[in-house]
Design an enzyme around this catalytic site. Sequence first.
Site, PDB file in Angstrom:
ATOM      1  N   CYS A  65     -21.745  53.424 135.372  1.00 16.60           N
ATOM      2  CA  CYS A  65     -20.936  54.553 135.835  1.00 16.60           C
ATOM      3  C   CYS A  65     -20.405  54.321 137.246  1.00 16.60           C
ATOM      4  O   CYS A  65     -19.469  54.987 137.672  1.00 16.60           O
ATOM      5  CB  CYS A  65     -21.755  55.840 135.790  1.00 16.60           C
ATOM      6  SG  CYS A  65     -23.194  55.815 136.856  1.00 16.60           S
ATOM      7  N   CYS A  94     -19.606  60.869 126.779  1.00 23.66           N
ATOM      8  CA  CYS A  94     -19.663  59.401 126.924  1.00 23.66           C
ATOM      9  C   CYS A  94     -20.974  58.814 126.424  1.00 23.66           C
ATOM     10  O   CYS A  94     -21.337  57.702 126.815  1.00 23.66           O
ATOM     11  CB  CYS A  94     -19.452  59.018 128.385  1.00 23.66           C
ATOM     12  SG  CYS A  94     -17.906  59.626 129.060  1.00 23.66           S
ATOM     13  N   CYS A 107     -13.380  59.570 136.613  1.00 21.37           N
ATOM     14  CA  CYS A 107     -14.251  60.707 136.282  1.00 21.37           C
ATOM     15  C   CYS A 107     -15.654  60.485 136.854  1.00 21.37           C
ATOM     16  O   CYS A 107     -16.235  61.371 137.492  1.00 21.37           O
ATOM     17  CB  CYS A 107     -14.292  60.887 134.765  1.00 21.37           C
ATOM     18  SG  CYS A 107     -15.165  62.353 134.214  1.00 21.37           S
TER      19      CYS A 107
HETATM   20 FE1  SF4 Z   1     -17.157  61.570 133.310  1.00 23.27          FE
HETATM   21 FE2  SF4 Z   1     -18.225  60.251 131.252  1.00 23.27          FE
HETATM   22 FE3  SF4 Z   1     -18.663  59.441 133.765  1.00 23.27          FE
HETATM   23 FE4  SF4 Z   1     -19.773  61.685 132.813  1.00 23.27          FE
HETATM   24  S1  SF4 Z   1     -20.189  59.574 132.156  1.00 23.27           S
HETATM   25  S2  SF4 Z   1     -18.836  61.436 134.798  1.00 23.27           S
HETATM   26  S3  SF4 Z   1     -18.111  62.469 131.511  1.00 23.27           S
HETATM   27  S4  SF4 Z   1     -16.713  59.460 132.639  1.00 23.27           S
END
Ligand code: SF4
Length: 272
Positions: free
Chosen positions: A258, A235, A144
């Site tokens: 991330c 998140c 994601c």
């Molecule tokens: Fe996806 Fe969570 Fe990453 Fe945002 S922080 S891009 S919702 S996994």
Amino acid sequence: MTSTLPSRLDQLPQPLPPQPLTPPPLKPQPLTPRDVSELNRQFAGQTSSRILAWAWERFGRRAAIGTSYQGAGLVMMHLAKSAGLAFPVFTLDTGLLFPETLELKRRLEDFFGLTIEAMEPDLTVPEQAEIHGPELWRRDPDLCCTVRKVMPLRAKLEELSCWLTGLRREQSESRAEIEIFELYHLDEQTGREIVKLNPMAHWSREEIWAHIKKHKIPYNPLHDQGYRSIGCMPCTRKTAESKDERAGRWIGFNKVECGIHTFLPKKVDFQI
Ligand code: SF4
């Protein structure tokens, strides 16, 4: 930490004699890993404003501030603006940000008198659900984040020579070793590189918030509700004051970043 800004006049080259005038190079020579090591030595202990002034003189608007509106990014924007350094500013809009974060973007644009470019993923959230299934962040947050953050960032970095971040060493264990100047391969096949500059690396959380309050810089009201580091809605959770600043991100997963600060390979000098 002092927030006193050094005089830009001290740092500017003396005026050139009237003739002949030589335009500045459009593209400076690439930095080598050895140059980067030397710059880290040279700028150790220097103010963030001095570091930003160096970036402006070397890269101009090919250097840009990337921000998710955490405190250090706001202070960096303020230091740049106060010194007349017109860096472009961009953010990653995943389509899953808090309404307060989207509103903050508008408030910051008014406060600083600039436009913050929002980089968006190729896939909308419904399109992502159609391809990868609903709520991908619950099953595969790495994928994601790759779709919604890393790929849009990579596209933006292709336009730049220098990426200015608000990373701080104190934020988490994973950030404790960051350097002020870092050099990364953007594309190993073409040899394209990107300089990543972390001018706020040495600031403490207390110094950041003292600066924000002193200069009345708009900030995310969620910070006053117990959110210490703010990302996408699914998140991000509130955390106790004593915890790691990023402890409220990706709860339940073995994930602390991330990916935007870890996806590029660092360029190192094997002779050192
Ligand atoms: Fe996806 Fe969570 Fe990453 Fe945002 S922080 S891009 S919702 S996994």
